[in-house]
Design an enzyme around this catalytic site. Structure first.
Site, short mmCIF file in Angstrom:
data_model
loop_
_atom_site.label_atom_id
_atom_site.label_comp_id
_atom_site.label_asym_id
_atom_site.label_seq_id
_atom_site.Cartn_x
_atom_site.Cartn_y
_atom_site.Cartn_z
N GLU A 1 7.37 60.91 45.24
CA GLU A 1 6.14 60.41 45.84
C GLU A 1 5.03 61.46 45.84
OE1 GLU A 1 8.00 57.15 48.95
OE2 GLU A 1 7.52 59.15 49.66
N LYS B 1 17.27 54.03 41.92
CA LYS B 1 15.97 53.95 42.58
C LYS B 1 15.84 55.15 43.49
CE LYS B 1 14.82 52.95 46.21
NZ LYS B 1 14.44 53.77 47.45
N THR C 1 11.37 50.53 45.37
CA THR C 1 10.55 50.43 46.59
C THR C 1 9.22 51.13 46.31
OG1 THR C 1 11.72 52.37 47.48
CG2 THR C 1 12.46 50.20 48.22
N THR D 1 17.76 60.57 47.98
CA THR D 1 17.64 59.21 48.49
C THR D 1 17.72 58.25 47.34
OG1 THR D 1 16.43 57.82 49.97
CG2 THR D 1 15.16 58.94 48.38
N ASN E 1 3.58 58.63 52.92
CA ASN E 1 4.56 58.56 54.01
C ASN E 1 3.93 58.39 55.38
OD1 ASN E 1 7.43 59.06 52.88
ND2 ASN E 1 6.09 60.43 51.74
N SER F 1 6.50 48.37 52.78
CA SER F 1 7.79 48.36 52.05
C SER F 1 7.65 47.59 50.76
CB SER F 1 8.89 47.72 52.91
OG SER F 1 8.60 46.35 53.14
#
Length: 383
Positions: A259, A168, A146, A179, A378, A383
């Site tokens: 991220e 992922k 993603t 996650t 964020n 997506s």
């Protein structure tokens, strides 16, 4: 470095139009046997996505013959229609493989509240089945990305058997399980109960120690499938060690791709009264936004470390704590020690060592700094 490295597995990754950004977004990993033993661990978040609700029932008998995954939408809080989409995807995979849908784990990742187009997902399943290959592991790993900037894959070799894996994850990295979607494969002969014991031991010291941003996902799934195609039965210790190595490697890949991160931080609590208390202390520092912002600014602010330790229930003397950053003991006996200006935080890797002086247990929790880029990533609806 792929899920199809062990014998007995095929995989594929295809584009079904689920991602607004384009690219591969449906993956399929199939176990051809001769054995179909499996184990799975899921997020401990009470708010679970539809694929979790389905797959929790699938894994109860320890048999999984295929895992189908999509990116581009988490299929979480999408109502009865969302669950029916998950069921339909499992049924379509089962139809292609001539198996029961109850042996198909389904995983989804992406934005919560976004309904996946059922026809598009099913068309993706059809295309993925047609593309199944012993070389399809890398494409499958690409299809589950993603906000990941790179795919994550691993291979660990045993004595005549091996483990392969893909993962992922780039945001919402916090236990349990961080996650992530993770598929692990092995051609070793390992019964389901042995897989379950090994997987829980492996995730406890790898994915469960990854705490990037303190945000727990609704979709986390880690599945291991054993084909038995090598005909070799490793000792439980050897298999657990290899699986732990694979999970730790993937966890570190997730951390490096967190991220917006500029630093990867390893926080180790030494001489704790118990391993659980060492984890509690290290995690308290990992979840301090003040500490993480300081590291982003290359500021070795050890006071923020001590403040975080003080929020825990661990055994320690508040007046006798030692803290090192990148090997420099900036704090001894809870007072200033070596010059913080000698701490070099310009590199990506940062270590924090905390001596609790309360026992002989230790544990490491991994995190990253808090950056402008993380906030930007964020705050965008995509997506």
């Amino acid at each position: 470095m792929t899920t199809t490295h062990p014998a007995g597995f095929t995989a594929a990754g295809v584009e079904a139009g689920l991602k607004t950004s384009g690219g591969k977004d449906v993956a399929l990993v199939v176990n051809a046997g001769p054995t179909f033993d499996s184990a799975t661990v899921f997020t401990s978040n009470r708010c679970k996505a539809n694929p979790i609700l389905w797959s929790q029932e699938v894994v109860k008998d320890g048999t999984v013959r295929a895992v189908v995954l999509n990116s581009g939408g988490a299929n979480c809080y999408t109502g009865p229609e969302g669950f029916q989409t998950t069921h339909a995807v499992a049924e379509r995979v089962a139809e292609h493989l001539g198996i029961g849908a109850i042996d198909v784990v389904v995983c989804s990742t992406g934005l919560i509240g976004l309904a996946n187009d059922r026809d598009a997902v099913l068309a993706g399943v059809d295309a993925a089945h047609a593309a199944l290959s012993e070389d399809g592991g890398p494409a499958a790993a690409e299809a589950i990305m993603t906000t990941d900037s790179v795919s994550k894959q691993v291979v660990v070799e045993g004595a005549g058997w091996s483990i392969g894996g893909m993962a992922k994850g780039a945001g919402m990295l916090a236990p349990q399980l961080a996650t992530m979607l993770v598929v692990l494969t092995t051609d070793a002969v390992v019964p389901a109960d042995g897989l379950d014991e090994a997987l829980r031991a492996a995730t406890r010291v790898s994915f469960d120690r990854l705490d990037s941003d303190g945000c727990m996902s609704t979709n986390d799934t880690v599945t291991v499938m054993a084909s038995g195609a090598s005909g070799i039965t490793p000792t439980p210790a050897d298999f657990t060690d290899a699986l732990t190595q694979a999970c730790t490697d993937l966890a570190m890949q997730l951390l490096k791709d967190a991220e917006g991160a500029d630093h990867e931080i390893a926080i180790t609590a030494l001489n704790a009264a118990s391993e659980d208390e060492a984890v509690e202390v290290a995690r308290s520092v990992a979840r301090s936004n003040l500490f993480k912002a300081a590291v982003f600014g290359n500021d070795p602010n050890w006071g923020r470390v001590l403040a975080s330790i003080g929020t825990t229930q661990a055994a320690f003397d508040p007046a006798d704590l030692d803290v090192a950053m990148n090997g420099v003991w900036v704090c001894r006996r809870s007072t200033p020690a070596e010059d913080p200006a000698t701490v070099d935080l310009t590199g990506r890797e940062v270590s924090v060592t905390i001596d609790l002086k309360a026992g002989d247990a230790r544990a490491t929790v991994w995190t990253n700094d808090l950056t402008h880029a993380y906030v930007h990533e964020n705050s965008a609806y995509s997506s």
